[in-house]
Design an enzyme around this catalytic site. Structure first.
Site, mmCIF file in Angstrom:
data_model
loop_
_atom_site.group_PDB
_atom_site.id
_atom_site.type_symbol
_atom_site.label_atom_id
_atom_site.label_comp_id
_atom_site.label_asym_id
_atom_site.label_seq_id
_atom_site.Cartn_x
_atom_site.Cartn_y
_atom_site.Cartn_z
ATOM 1 N N GLU A 1 0.840 -1.215 0.000
ATOM 2 C CA GLU A 1 0.000 0.000 0.000
ATOM 3 C C GLU A 1 0.868 1.256 0.000
ATOM 4 O OE1 GLU A 1 -2.654 0.345 3.377
ATOM 5 O OE2 GLU A 1 -3.537 2.201 2.643
ATOM 6 N N LYS B 1 -2.394 -1.938 -3.263
ATOM 7 C CA LYS B 1 -3.444 -1.093 -2.671
ATOM 8 C C LYS B 1 -3.043 0.370 -2.827
ATOM 9 C CE LYS B 1 -5.919 -0.182 1.641
ATOM 10 N NZ LYS B 1 -6.596 -0.749 2.784
ATOM 11 N N ARG C 1 -12.692 3.781 5.572
ATOM 12 C CA ARG C 1 -13.747 4.763 5.831
ATOM 13 C C ARG C 1 -14.902 4.671 4.835
ATOM 14 N NH1 ARG C 1 -9.431 9.445 6.094
ATOM 15 N NH2 ARG C 1 -8.341 7.837 4.920
HETATM 16 C C1 5MM Z 1 -8.121 1.246 8.327
HETATM 17 O O1 5MM Z 1 -7.071 2.209 8.413
HETATM 18 C C2 5MM Z 1 -5.730 1.769 8.096
HETATM 19 C C3 5MM Z 1 -4.692 2.510 8.837
HETATM 20 O O2 5MM Z 1 -4.848 2.529 10.141
HETATM 21 P P1 5MM Z 1 -3.733 3.271 11.049
HETATM 22 O O3 5MM Z 1 -3.528 4.636 10.457
HETATM 23 O O4 5MM Z 1 -4.418 3.295 12.335
HETATM 24 O O5 5MM Z 1 -2.496 2.436 11.014
HETATM 25 C C4 5MM Z 1 -5.336 2.165 6.694
HETATM 26 O O6 5MM Z 1 -4.119 1.558 6.315
HETATM 27 C C5 5MM Z 1 -6.366 1.756 5.739
HETATM 28 O O7 5MM Z 1 -6.300 0.367 5.568
HETATM 29 C C6 5MM Z 1 -6.162 2.425 4.397
HETATM 30 O O8 5MM Z 1 -5.684 3.740 4.518
HETATM 31 C C7 5MM Z 1 -7.486 2.445 3.699
HETATM 32 O O9 5MM Z 1 -8.422 3.107 4.514
HETATM 33 P P2 5MM Z 1 -9.267 4.267 3.879
HETATM 34 O O10 5MM Z 1 -10.098 4.763 5.023
HETATM 35 O O11 5MM Z 1 -8.290 5.273 3.357
HETATM 36 O O12 5MM Z 1 -10.071 3.594 2.783
#
Ligand code: 5MM
Length: 336
Positions: A175, A217, A290
């Site tokens: 990612e 990702k 989110r």
């Molecule tokens: C679910 O949030 C993940 C990160 O958590 P931390 O910041 O607490 O480590 C994050 O990696 C998430 O998997 C991705 O950013 C995708 O989440 P969004 O909300 O951007 O779709």
């Protein structure tokens, strides 16, 4: 299942990933918005609510978990990971250890967690049969950044991580998140993403990581959240596909986007527009945090009596995003 089969399974038939790997501090930020205390029990109840939603089945192929959740049991004693498996999804685990400054005084960050990674992966495999893992790098756009140094350092860490995960028979989700924060243009986002993807696949090749046994990702190509020039859905879709085609090898089985602060509807509409284009070498799907959870979190509000309505929200978003991954979504389908 071999690595390629695991990756293919997660994105089969329009399925995608529920990113529920918020670290405890991030979970706290989400709970603050609904005035719920950030306790271990509340995190468990919230995640149990999500994982038991009817719409997990057929729409979600994998769930990314934080270490605490992989070890937690529901109130009735069922391991949360078992609830996920019973829904036909694979539990996966976030294995990075968060961000640290690239160097003293720098605004840029690099992801840490390579120390002891091999042992952690071996344990997750042996104790919990986790089939996939995730590592998130964060790239910021701003005055003079991202620097090559930041892009290279994060690409190298992602490649080292991916190699360790594959050595432990787990699919790595790589990612490289290019943050939406700031007033940068969509062209600046394209440039930062292209440089990040290109560095990443060079580093993966150097490490001899098998591209057919990983998932990418990425962020979509969008203007910064404070940019005055907004982009249309079609512009975002076209530029994202162009950037991916120019930088991502065709052997990668799936690209599962993060939502990065987009609204639930935007994230679905962008994915759908991309999947209108046929003849793409990889599956394009979702790994939203989110953009899958926002409405469910709000509807739940920490109250047991709201369980079904909250589950209905998650089920709906999961289903809408599956349709978008098949290029079959339209706004009318949002009406319920
Ligand atoms: C679910 O949030 C993940 C990160 O958590 P931390 O910041 O607490 O480590 C994050 O990696 C998430 O998997 C991705 O950013 C995708 O989440 P969004 O909300 O951007 O779709």
């Amino acid at each position: 299942m071999n690595l390629n089969e695991i990756a293919e399974y997660i994105v089969s038939d329009g399925k995608g990933i529920l990113a529920a790997d918020e670290s405890n501090p991030t979970c706290g930020k989400r709970f603050d918005t609904i005035n719920v205390e950030n306790t271990e029990d509340n995190r468990r109840d919230y995640r149990e609510m999500l994982f038991r939603s009817k719409g997990m089945k057929d729409n979600i192929g994998g769930v990314i978990l934080f270490d605490e959740t992989l070890r937690q049991n529901a109130i009735d004693g069922t391991p949360l990971r078992k609830i996920i498996e019973d829904q036909g999804a694979l539990p996966g685990i976030k294995v990075d250890k968060g961000l640290t400054p690239l160097k003293e005084g720098s605004d840029e960050v690099v992801t840490q967690g390579l120390d002891g990674l091999h042992e952690r992966c071996a344990d997750y495999d042996a104790l919990f049969n986790a089939k996939f893992t995730k590592w998130r790098a964060v790239i910021k756009i701003g005055d003079g950044i991202p620097t090559d140094e930041c892009i290279e350092a994060n690409a190298k860490a992602l490649a080292d991580y991916a190699w360790v995960a594959q050595t432990n028979n787990m699919v790595p989700i790589v990612e490289p998140e290019v943050l939406m924060d700031g007033d940068h243009t969509i062209t600046e986002c394209f440039d930062a993403c292209a440089r990040s993807f290109s560095a990443l696949f060079n580093a993966l090749q150097k490490r001899e990581v098998d591209n057919s046994g990983l998932l990418l990702k990425p962020s979509m190509i969008t203007p910064g959240s404070l940019c005055s020039q907004k982009a249309t859905i079609q512009e975002v879709a076209d530029l994202t596909i162009k950037c991916l085609k120019e930088n991502v090898p065709s052997e990668v089985p799936g690209i599962t986007f993060l939502s990065g602060g987009q609204s639930e509807l935007e994230a679905t509409a962008h994915l759908n527009a991309m999947n209108k284009e046929k003849d793409l070498p990889w599956k394009l799907s979702f790994s939203y945090g989110r953009a899958l959870q926002q409405s469910a979190l709000r509807a739940w509000g920490g109250l047991q009596e709201n369980l079904f309505i909250a589950q209905d929200e998650l089920s709906h978003r999961a289903n809408m995003n599956k349709l978008a991954a098949l290029g079959e979504w339209s706004e009318e389908l949002e009406e319920r």
